[in-house]
Design an enzyme around this catalytic site. Structure first.
Site, PDB file in Angstrom:
ATOM      1  CB  ALA A 276      -0.900   0.005   1.237  1.00  0.00           C
ATOM      2  CG  MET A 277       2.236   5.208  -2.086  1.00  0.00           C
ATOM      3  SD  MET A 277       3.853   5.236  -1.222  1.00  0.00           S
ATOM      4  CE  MET A 277       3.966   7.003  -0.879  1.00  0.00           C
ATOM      5  CG  ASN A 279      -0.136   7.999  -2.942  1.00  0.00           C
ATOM      6  OD1 ASN A 279       1.053   8.035  -3.190  1.00  0.00           O
ATOM      7  ND2 ASN A 279      -0.925   6.995  -3.319  1.00  0.00           N
ATOM      8  CG  HIS A 311       2.111   1.034   7.857  1.00  0.00           C
ATOM      9  ND1 HIS A 311       3.251   0.491   8.408  1.00  0.00           N
ATOM     10  CD2 HIS A 311       2.539   1.772   6.807  1.00  0.00           C
ATOM     11  CE1 HIS A 311       4.309   0.896   7.726  1.00  0.00           C
ATOM     12  NE2 HIS A 311       3.907   1.666   6.739  1.00  0.00           N
ATOM     13  CD  GLU A 312       0.325   2.379   3.809  1.00  0.00           C
ATOM     14  OE1 GLU A 312       0.845   3.478   3.524  1.00  0.00           O
ATOM     15  OE2 GLU A 312       0.977   1.309   3.843  1.00  0.00           O
TER      16      GLU A 312
HETATM   17 ZN   LIG Z   1       4.856   2.647   5.214  1.00  0.00          ZN
END
Ligand SMILES: [Zn+2]
Length: 861
Positions: A276-277, A279, A311-312
């Site tokens: 995952a990212m 942004n 986390h994200e």
């Molecule tokens: Zn991370």
């Protein structure tokens, strides 16, 4: 052997690190970005204006650009507009704009038109496909924003962004800001969407996500939250929304700073290289890590999804609001997000016992840190390859574990205050490691700066050798620290750490001491055997005498589950390092065989798998399998297989582990037969098995499965595209078929168009884990290397394959791996390769050293 390792080690330092840092003579402040992606042609047009400040008179501006073709570039300064000449340096991924008349100090405006490609390598601005449609998605971190727009693509060049996109009338598009306008045209069959200006942030956080996404809407503390997916998966977004709503509220309170990015979209994209990212305001996800059925999903899937969302979302503060100055401090992003991710989960689902997952994360960090080829948390990086390689277990798991230790040392609330203070001080700006630990030391009044410096700047982890004697009803403990290395006989570098260590005896309350010297004394109440990592919050190995391990194992109920997990880990590493023989570890597993904590059973199963796959000789296999069945079979029989669907998650998880242990490691024909029967029933009716048990059933069934069963699994892949969790249950089970013809079938599948490139690396790594598939997989990897690199690109998939090689276990394998990569140098996985080679060599040494004591131990059973 020694010579070859040295030769590889020299490679690591001898590669010239081409410095690519931009000068700070021009500093960006604001980007206005316009994109027109053409999904059919897999290209895009871009137009941008960068408002920047010239800090030193110059006639050229250098910024990053990769795989972009430039149209006109015009630079305006002091009321005068000049057309710039563009010079590209593809190797450095830069473009230099040169104007005839020098630009004075002060504001400057750079207007650029350009075109780019939507690539198929899952980086920058790329193409993704699903359901016969195309999608355009971005993944900028670490160094790929430059593939989407010319930019000062380094984390310290923060700026604000106005984004707009002209997309197909049937598509939607998501970016960092909320939508402020959506108007038809201007070109036929399109609409143009504009987004609110972002706060000041780094280029690697910019996101564009285009396609026929549908979203489920919710909110938290007044912030709009949406979970988005392709239309066929909309039913799988409710769980993620509930988790995200809880977490955003949790973090608002924890940090004492309101979520800074306006709205929050979380989008599952069909092809995605990472997990995952984060942004800013537009998080992207691999589908299987976001989309689960609220009712019919395994507890592991729900935990994983909730944990990664957490986390994200945490990154929106750690990373997005406050960003590391340079990638050498990536641990400030990743370690913090990893550490804090379990906090909202513990609050939301206390029955998940996430402290056990945390303790396992510590163990996995220690496993990497036991290698000579580990790295310090802060490691110098310059090239893109080096930058990409520090997103590893050290940045994530080790930092997270060190932070857990420090939080326990200073207290949860003082630590929270310190973090809040640090985030407030550096909001919309950048920070280095020193900025963090100085602030925590200041706010808490404890020497956190000294502890963190010792952990961040030096590689490896300490082992505390513990001895104690009873003096007047108390334990007098002597502690000796040194660096722990898992390779027996390797020279140990002289290193010491400053660390808090907590001791307890029997049921007594822990006593913590700050260890600062190589040798030090401590005390604990009571005279029972001393356990040296109370609450398992310390980041170190503990070494006890074998009789102490036995005594701790016997009175294991005096230890908490996380402490028992830590004890098992310590003893395993003492065996691996040749400090103890394997019988002390095996005895300990026998003492913990009836432990009802699923994580304990999980650790035992994974360690005994290593014993069976790598140490056990052929003529002892029967005796070992019998021991496994005798020791763990009764617990499985008592739980029942498959047992009741209504059983609690914990019980299902433990049942699954025991079925694996007895069915695969114990090679129990009855458990295998039962698994095949259950797998058949599950394929006909997915509701017939508990979702937490199903993945294991499919794997155990595969071990003795034939071509007919294999074909059924593959057929399932074709029908389950809209249900990621179930799809990957079958997909992951493919590597468990033992029949060589079926191993070959899975290898052929890995490079076929029916497997997404994002999954090729994990499939091959899975095969490398299985002893029966290792040789064939290694032969396949070497034969297909060029095809693999071409298809995946070196930044995704290839690191998994190279990491997977570490599961091999012979001196011949390590020699083969070295020889192969000497002929096929791959800088993007340099450290990963060194670590895999070291793992293979350590495993071969483990086999040689522990085979005789294992045989003796089995003979005595
Ligand atoms: Zn991370």
């Amino acid at each position: 052997m020694t010579r070859a390792v040295v030769a590889v080690a020299i490679l690591l330092t001898a590669v010239p690190a081409a410095a690519q840092r931009l000068p700070d003579t021009v500093v960006p402040e604001h980007y206005t970005l316009w994109f027109a992606p053409d999904l059919e042609k897999e290209t895009f047009r871009g137009r941008q204006t960068i408002q920047a400040v010239v800090t030193q008179r110059t006639s050229s501006i250098t910024l990053h650009a990769a795989e972009l073709e430039f149209g006109e570039v015009r630079i305006t300064s002091g009321g005068r507009t000049q057309t710039a000449r563009v010079t590209l340096d593809p190797k450095a991924e830069t473009a230099t704009f040169t104007v005839p008349a020098p630009l004075a100090e002060g504001p400057v405006s750079i207007d650029v038109t350009y075109t780019g490609i939507l690539n198929d390598k899952l980086r920058g601005f790329y193409i993704s496909k699903a359901n016969g449609r195309k999608y355009a998605v971005t993944q900028m971190e670490a160094t790929d924003a430059r593939r989407a727009f010319p930019s000062f693509d380094e984390p310290a060049f923060k700026a604000t962004f106005d984004v707009s996109m002209m997309v197909d009338a049937r598509d939607t598009a998501i970016s960092n800001g909320r939508v402020i306008a959506d108007t038809p045209g201007p070109e036929p069959g399109t609409h143009t969407i504009s987004y609110a200006r972002t706060p000041k942030m780094s280029t690697y956080l910019v996101a564009m996500i285009v396609g026929d996404f549908v979203c489920r809407e919710g909110s938290s503390d007044g912030t709009a939250i949406r979970i988005c997916s392709t239309p066929d998966k909309r039913d799988l977004t409710a769980f993620a929304l509930e988790a995200a709503e809880h977490q955003l509220r949790f973090f608002n309170n924890y940090f004492g700073i309101k979520y800074p990015f306006g709205k929050l979209d979380i989008v599952a994209v069909p092809d995605f290289a990472a997990g995952a990212m984060e942004n800013a305001g537009a998080i992207t996800f691999r589908e299987r890590l976001l989309l689960v059925d609220s009712e019919r999903s395994s507890v592991n899937a729900r935990k994983t999804v909730a944990g990664i969302i957490s986390h994200e979302i945490a990154h929106q503060w750690f990373g997005n609001l406050v960003t590391m100055k340079w990638w050498d401090d990536i641990w400030l992003n990743e370690g913090f997000a990893s550490w804090i991710a379990s906090k909202p989960l513990a609050d939301w689902r206390p029955q998940w016992q996430v402290e056990l997952d945390d303790a396992q994360e510590t163990q996995s960090a220690l496993a990497t840190d036991a290698l000579r080829s580990t790295r310090a948390i802060r490691t110098r990086v310059e090239t893109n390859e080096q930058i990409n390689e520090v997103f590893d277990a050290i940045a994530y798991d080790k930092t997270s574990a060190v932070l857990r230790m420090i939080e326990a040392y200073v207290g949860a609330e003082p630590f929270r205050k310190a973090i809040s203070s640090y985030l407030t001080r550096y909001s919309y700006s950048n920070a280095a490691g020193e900025d963090f630990w100085t602030e925590v030391a200041r706010v808490t009044g404890r020497p956190v700066d000294r502890i963190m410096k010792s952990y961040v700047e030096q590689p490896g982890a300490p082992v505390l050798a513990i001895a104690n004697r009873c003096v007047g009803g108390s334990s007098e403990i002597s502690v000796t620290q040194s660096r722990f290395l898992s390779s027996p006989g390797a020279p140990v570098p002289a290193q010491t750490w400053i660390l808090p260590a907590c001791f307890k005896t029997g049921g007594s309350a822990p006593r913590c001491e700050l260890i600062t010297a190589r040798e030090q004394r401590a005390t604990a109440t009571g005279c029972d055997s001393v356990f040296a990592n109370a609450d398992a919050r310390g980041y170190y190995f503990s070494e006890y005498a074998p009789e102490v391990v036995r005594s701790l194992g016997k009175s294991a109920t005096a230890l908490k589950p996380v402490e028992r997990l830590s004890l098992l880990g310590d003893e395993w590493w003492m065996v691996r390092a040749g400090r103890h023989t394997i019988d002390s570890f095996l005895d300990l597993t026998a003492m913990l065989a009836a432990d009802e904590t699923p994580a304990i059973a999980g650790v035992i199963a994974s360690r005994l798998t290593v014993v069976a796959n790598n140490i056990l000789d052929a003529d002892e296999r029967g005796a070992f399998e019998r021991w496994i069945r005798d020791r763990f079979g009764p617990a499985l029989t008592a739980l029942g297989f498959p047992g009741a669907q209504s059983d609690a998650d914990d019980l299902q998880t433990r049942r699954a582990t025991l079925a694996m242990l007895v069915g695969v490691i114990g090679n129990d024909p009855e458990v295998q037969r039962r698994a095949r029967e259950l797998a058949g029933r599950y394929i006909a009716d997915p509701a017939s098995l508990s979702p937490s048990l199903a993945p294991t059933v499919l794997q155990v069934a595969a071990v003795s499965g034939d071509r007919a069963l294999y074909d059924q699994y593959v057929a399932q892949l074709g029908t389950l595209a809209a249900q990621p969790e179930e799809y990957y249950r079958f997909f992951s089970a493919l590597s468990w078929f033992r029949d060589p013809a079926l191993v070959k079938a899975t290898l052929d599948l890995a490079l076929s168009p029916s497997v997404r490139t994002q999954d090729t690396g994990t499939l091959l790594a899975g095969l490398l884990e299985r002893p029966w598939a290792r040789e064939a997989t290694w032969a396949f990897v070497t034969a297909q290397w060029k095809a693999l690199v071409d298809r995946l690109g070196v930044f995704q998939g290839i690191p998994s394959v190279v990491g997977g090689l570490g599961a091999m276990c012979s001196t011949r394998a390590s020699a083969d791996i070295k020889a192969f990569f000497a002929r096929n140098p791959t800088p993007a996985v340099e450290r990963g390769l060194l670590q895999s080679i070291e793992r293979v060599e350590n495993c071969a040494a483990l086999d040689a050293r522990q085979s005789p004591p294992l045989a003796a131990w089995l003979a005595a059973r």
